[in-house]
Scaffold this motif. Structure first.
Motif, PDB file in Angstrom:
ATOM      1  N   SER A 118       9.447  70.805  40.523  1.00  0.00           N
ATOM      2  CA  SER A 118       9.009  70.519  41.895  1.00  0.00           C
ATOM      3  C   SER A 118       8.995  69.036  42.247  1.00  0.00           C
ATOM      4  N   PRO A 119       8.514  68.141  41.372  1.00  0.00           N
ATOM      5  CA  PRO A 119       8.520  66.723  41.762  1.00  0.00           C
ATOM      6  C   PRO A 119       9.925  66.193  42.097  1.00  0.00           C
ATOM      7  N   ALA A 120      10.902  66.532  41.283  1.00  0.00           N
ATOM      8  CA  ALA A 120      12.271  66.067  41.549  1.00  0.00           C
ATOM      9  C   ALA A 120      12.831  66.710  42.812  1.00  0.00           C
ATOM     10  N   LEU A 121      12.556  67.986  42.986  1.00  0.00           N
ATOM     11  CA  LEU A 121      13.041  68.681  44.186  1.00  0.00           C
ATOM     12  C   LEU A 121      12.354  68.153  45.434  1.00  0.00           C
ATOM     13  N   LEU A 122      11.074  67.780  45.315  1.00  0.00           N
ATOM     14  CA  LEU A 122      10.357  67.219  46.466  1.00  0.00           C
ATOM     15  C   LEU A 122      10.927  65.863  46.849  1.00  0.00           C
ATOM     16  N   ARG A 123      11.336  65.058  45.862  1.00  0.00           N
ATOM     17  CA  ARG A 123      11.967  63.767  46.183  1.00  0.00           C
ATOM     18  C   ARG A 123      13.248  63.983  46.974  1.00  0.00           C
ATOM     19  N   THR A 124      14.033  64.964  46.586  1.00  0.00           N
ATOM     20  CA  THR A 124      15.257  65.279  47.323  1.00  0.00           C
ATOM     21  C   THR A 124      14.914  65.736  48.736  1.00  0.00           C
ATOM     22  N   ALA A 125      13.922  66.593  48.855  1.00  0.00           N
ATOM     23  CA  ALA A 125      13.503  67.071  50.176  1.00  0.00           C
ATOM     24  C   ALA A 125      12.997  65.917  51.028  1.00  0.00           C
ATOM     25  N   MET A 126      12.308  64.953  50.406  1.00  0.00           N
ATOM     26  CA  MET A 126      11.826  63.775  51.152  1.00  0.00           C
ATOM     27  C   MET A 126      13.005  62.991  51.724  1.00  0.00           C
ATOM     28  N   LEU A 127      14.036  62.813  50.924  1.00  0.00           N
ATOM     29  CA  LEU A 127      15.218  62.103  51.420  1.00  0.00           C
ATOM     30  C   LEU A 127      15.878  62.864  52.554  1.00  0.00           C
ATOM     31  N   LEU A 128      15.983  64.161  52.406  1.00  0.00           N
ATOM     32  CA  LEU A 128      16.631  64.972  53.437  1.00  0.00           C
ATOM     33  C   LEU A 128      15.825  64.981  54.725  1.00  0.00           C
ATOM     34  N   SER A 129      14.498  64.895  54.616  1.00  0.00           N
ATOM     35  CA  SER A 129      13.656  64.956  55.816  1.00  0.00           C
ATOM     36  C   SER A 129      13.334  63.573  56.365  1.00  0.00           C
ATOM     37  N   GLY A 130      13.942  62.542  55.827  1.00  0.00           N
ATOM     38  CA  GLY A 130      13.748  61.203  56.365  1.00  0.00           C
ATOM     39  C   GLY A 130      12.411  60.594  55.996  1.00  0.00           C
ATOM     40  N   GLY A 131      11.820  61.011  54.892  1.00  0.00           N
ATOM     41  CA  GLY A 131      10.564  60.434  54.443  1.00  0.00           C
ATOM     42  C   GLY A 131       9.324  61.123  54.966  1.00  0.00           C
ATOM     43  N   ASP A 132       9.480  62.169  55.738  1.00  0.00           N
ATOM     44  CA  ASP A 132       8.337  62.909  56.274  1.00  0.00           C
ATOM     45  C   ASP A 132       7.844  63.880  55.195  1.00  0.00           C
ATOM     46  N   ARG A 133       6.740  63.530  54.554  1.00  0.00           N
ATOM     47  CA  ARG A 133       6.250  64.321  53.424  1.00  0.00           C
ATOM     48  C   ARG A 133       5.942  65.759  53.813  1.00  0.00           C
ATOM     49  N   HIS A 134       5.323  65.952  54.974  1.00  0.00           N
ATOM     50  CA  HIS A 134       4.974  67.308  55.397  1.00  0.00           C
ATOM     51  C   HIS A 134       6.230  68.158  55.629  1.00  0.00           C
ATOM     52  N   ALA A 135       7.213  67.569  56.278  1.00  0.00           N
ATOM     53  CA  ALA A 135       8.469  68.293  56.493  1.00  0.00           C
ATOM     54  C   ALA A 135       9.153  68.583  55.163  1.00  0.00           C
ATOM     55  N   ALA A 136       9.081  67.633  54.227  1.00  0.00           N
ATOM     56  CA  ALA A 136       9.690  67.826  52.909  1.00  0.00           C
ATOM     57  C   ALA A 136       9.000  68.954  52.150  1.00  0.00           C
ATOM     58  N   GLU A 137       7.681  68.983  52.207  1.00  0.00           N
ATOM     59  CA  GLU A 137       6.942  70.057  51.536  1.00  0.00           C
ATOM     60  C   GLU A 137       7.286  71.411  52.146  1.00  0.00           C
ATOM     61  N   ASP A 138       7.378  71.462  53.471  1.00  0.00           N
ATOM     62  CA  ASP A 138       7.757  72.715  54.137  1.00  0.00           C
ATOM     63  C   ASP A 138       9.164  73.142  53.742  1.00  0.00           C
ATOM     64  N   LEU A 139      10.072  72.181  53.715  1.00  0.00           N
ATOM     65  CA  LEU A 139      11.453  72.465  53.351  1.00  0.00           C
ATOM     66  C   LEU A 139      11.537  73.018  51.929  1.00  0.00           C
ATOM     67  N   LEU A 140      10.842  72.361  51.001  1.00  0.00           N
ATOM     68  CA  LEU A 140      10.862  72.811  49.609  1.00  0.00           C
ATOM     69  C   LEU A 140      10.194  74.176  49.453  1.00  0.00           C
ATOM     70  N   GLN A 141       9.066  74.367  50.122  1.00  0.00           N
ATOM     71  CA  GLN A 141       8.365  75.641  49.998  1.00  0.00           C
ATOM     72  C   GLN A 141       9.223  76.797  50.506  1.00  0.00           C
ATOM     73  N   SER A 142       9.863  76.610  51.655  1.00  0.00           N
ATOM     74  CA  SER A 142      10.683  77.703  52.175  1.00  0.00           C
ATOM     75  C   SER A 142      11.910  77.938  51.288  1.00  0.00           C
ATOM     76  N   ALA A 143      12.457  76.871  50.690  1.00  0.00           N
ATOM     77  CA  ALA A 143      13.590  77.045  49.764  1.00  0.00           C
ATOM     78  C   ALA A 143      13.142  77.828  48.529  1.00  0.00           C
ATOM     79  N   LEU A 144      11.983  77.490  47.991  1.00  0.00           N
ATOM     80  CA  LEU A 144      11.483  78.200  46.814  1.00  0.00           C
ATOM     81  C   LEU A 144      11.171  79.663  47.130  1.00  0.00           C
ATOM     82  N   MET A 145      10.696  79.925  48.336  1.00  0.00           N
ATOM     83  CA  MET A 145      10.436  81.317  48.725  1.00  0.00           C
ATOM     84  C   MET A 145      11.738  82.120  48.746  1.00  0.00           C
ATOM     85  N   LYS A 146      12.796  81.506  49.271  1.00  0.00           N
ATOM     86  CA  LYS A 146      14.086  82.198  49.309  1.00  0.00           C
ATOM     87  C   LYS A 146      14.616  82.444  47.895  1.00  0.00           C
TER      88      LYS A 146
END
Length: 182
Positions: A17-45
């Motif tokens: 999760s930490p490494a995947l969250l860093r990738t999500a942070m980059l993809l979301s432009g540094g918005d931690r909340h958006a990155a967490e949402d992005l990662l959570q929905s990806a993990l759910m899928k």
């Protein structure tokens, strides 16, 4: 999902999760909340398909990229980066590593989501152009031109990144140094 698969999935999430969250942070432009949402929905899928996944990390990353592309299409380009508190200005004694990360995060926030994604895939994930093109569903030429335009825009919107002491490695080297702050 059976008990063994569930344990394997939980272990994967705990360790990666930490490494995947860093990738999500980059993809979301540094918005931690958006990155967490992005990662959570990806993990759910991924959880629903866990028993069929051969390379879990690659699969989660591909889901992250594809979801981010979907977000672009729905929302379009975001106009500003929202942060909890404004970053401090640069100190007179030069930019430290933390200041450089803040500058990089701000500069990435000024790029379009597609530009950020291409730079993240090319320089943070260190993927070849062909793989980036395959993940994004575009041609290698599009990846090359987007990379070129993204770097040119970074030079325009954040020239301070190119005049710091860290200039010897360039801003793309700093993509890998953008850390997730808790």
């Amino acid at each position: 999902m059976d008990a063994d698969s569930e344990n394997d999935f939980r272990e994967f999430v705990d360790h990666r999760s930490p490494a995947l969250l860093r990738t999500a942070m980059l993809l979301s432009g540094g918005d931690r909340h958006a990155a967490e949402d992005l990662l959570q929905s990806a993990l759910m899928k991924v959880a629903g398909r866990w028993h069929r996944v051969e390379d879990p990390e690659a699969y989660v990353r591909q889901v992250l990229y594809r979801q981010q592309i979907g977000i672009w299409r729905v929302r379009g380009r975001r106009r500003e980066l929202t942060v909890a508190s404004p970053p401090e200005g640069r100190s007179a004694d030069g930019a430290g590593a933390a200041e450089l990360r803040v500058l990089m995060r701000q500069a990435l926030g000024r790029l379009t989501q597609r530009q950020r994604t291409v730079l993240a895939l090319r320089y943070f994930e260190d993927l070849p152009e062909g793989e980036v093109a395959r993940l994004l569903g575009c041609s290698v030429g599009t990846v090359r031109s987007t990379t070129h335009r993204s770097l040119a825009k970074l030079r325009r919107v954040a020239p301070e990144l190119f005049t710091t002491e860290a200039d010897h490695s360039g801003p793309c080297h700093e993509l890998s140094s953008v850390e997730v702050q808790r």
